[in-house]
Design a protein around this motif. Sequence first.
Motif, PDB file in Angstrom:
ATOM      1  N   CYS A 192       0.846  -1.189   0.000  1.00 40.65           N
ATOM      2  CA  CYS A 192       0.000   0.000   0.000  1.00 40.65           C
ATOM      3  C   CYS A 192       0.883   1.242   0.000  1.00 40.65           C
ATOM      4  O   CYS A 192       1.825   1.346   0.788  1.00 40.65           O
ATOM      5  CB  CYS A 192      -0.909  -0.028   1.229  1.00 40.65           C
ATOM      6  N   CYS A 236      -7.073   2.447   3.419  1.00 38.47           N
ATOM      7  CA  CYS A 236      -6.397   3.688   3.025  1.00 38.47           C
ATOM      8  C   CYS A 236      -7.128   4.357   1.868  1.00 38.47           C
ATOM      9  O   CYS A 236      -7.283   5.585   1.856  1.00 38.47           O
ATOM     10  CB  CYS A 236      -4.945   3.405   2.635  1.00 38.47           C
ATOM     11  N   PHE A 275      -0.211  -6.586   1.328  1.00 39.38           N
ATOM     12  CA  PHE A 275      -1.541  -7.189   1.315  1.00 39.38           C
ATOM     13  C   PHE A 275      -1.679  -8.205   0.189  1.00 39.38           C
ATOM     14  O   PHE A 275      -0.924  -8.181  -0.778  1.00 39.38           O
ATOM     15  CB  PHE A 275      -2.619  -6.114   1.130  1.00 39.38           C
ATOM     16  N   CYS A 315      -4.378  -0.245   0.043  1.00 35.20           N
ATOM     17  CA  CYS A 315      -5.276  -1.173   0.712  1.00 35.20           C
ATOM     18  C   CYS A 315      -6.660  -0.508   0.806  1.00 35.20           C
ATOM     19  O   CYS A 315      -6.781   0.702   0.653  1.00 35.20           O
ATOM     20  CB  CYS A 315      -4.743  -1.560   2.093  1.00 35.20           C
ATOM     21  N   CYS A 371       0.081   3.283   3.760  1.00 36.13           N
ATOM     22  CA  CYS A 371       0.442   2.755   5.081  1.00 36.13           C
ATOM     23  C   CYS A 371       1.655   1.833   5.003  1.00 36.13           C
ATOM     24  O   CYS A 371       2.218   1.476   6.042  1.00 36.13           O
ATOM     25  CB  CYS A 371      -0.744   2.018   5.714  1.00 36.13           C
TER      26      CYS A 371
HETATM   27 ZN   LIG Z   1      -2.900   1.105   3.436  1.00 31.71          ZN
END
Ligand SMILES: [Zn+2]
Length: 132
Positions: free
Chosen positions: A38, A76, A45, A73, A41
């Motif tokens: 991501c 976010c 994932f 993600c 962050c």
């Molecule tokens: Zn994220």
Amino acid sequence: MIAINSIIGTKGVPSINPFELKPSLTNSKLFARDRNVCAYCGGHFHEEDLTREHIVPFARNGQDHWMNVVTACRPCNHRKGPRTPEQAHMPLLYAPYVPSLWEDFILRNRRILADQMEFLMAHVPKSSRLLA
Ligand SMILES: [Zn+2]
């Protein structure tokens, strides 16, 4: 040199510079470019938990283009909403880039023979995240 022939020895290919062409944008290739990380962050994932995030949102005339998309993600992407990273105070952890066709070939093919991979990586631009 069998590996080379199996990759670029295709019949009927016009004489074009592959480094000037832009590969098509798909979610799976985007996530592969960004290594399933991501951009906001920094979390790693699975593909089903990732989204194609438009840095400049559609609502602000953002384009669906390699340079305006990163992997994000779902939380976010939802948190950022229709805002730019500056407005959302969510700076990008990495920059987008347009993969070359060499990278595109790698991104599209998850099953590449080891000797082909070595050959392909030798032609990937230094800016590529695939080398990281
Ligand atoms: Zn994220």
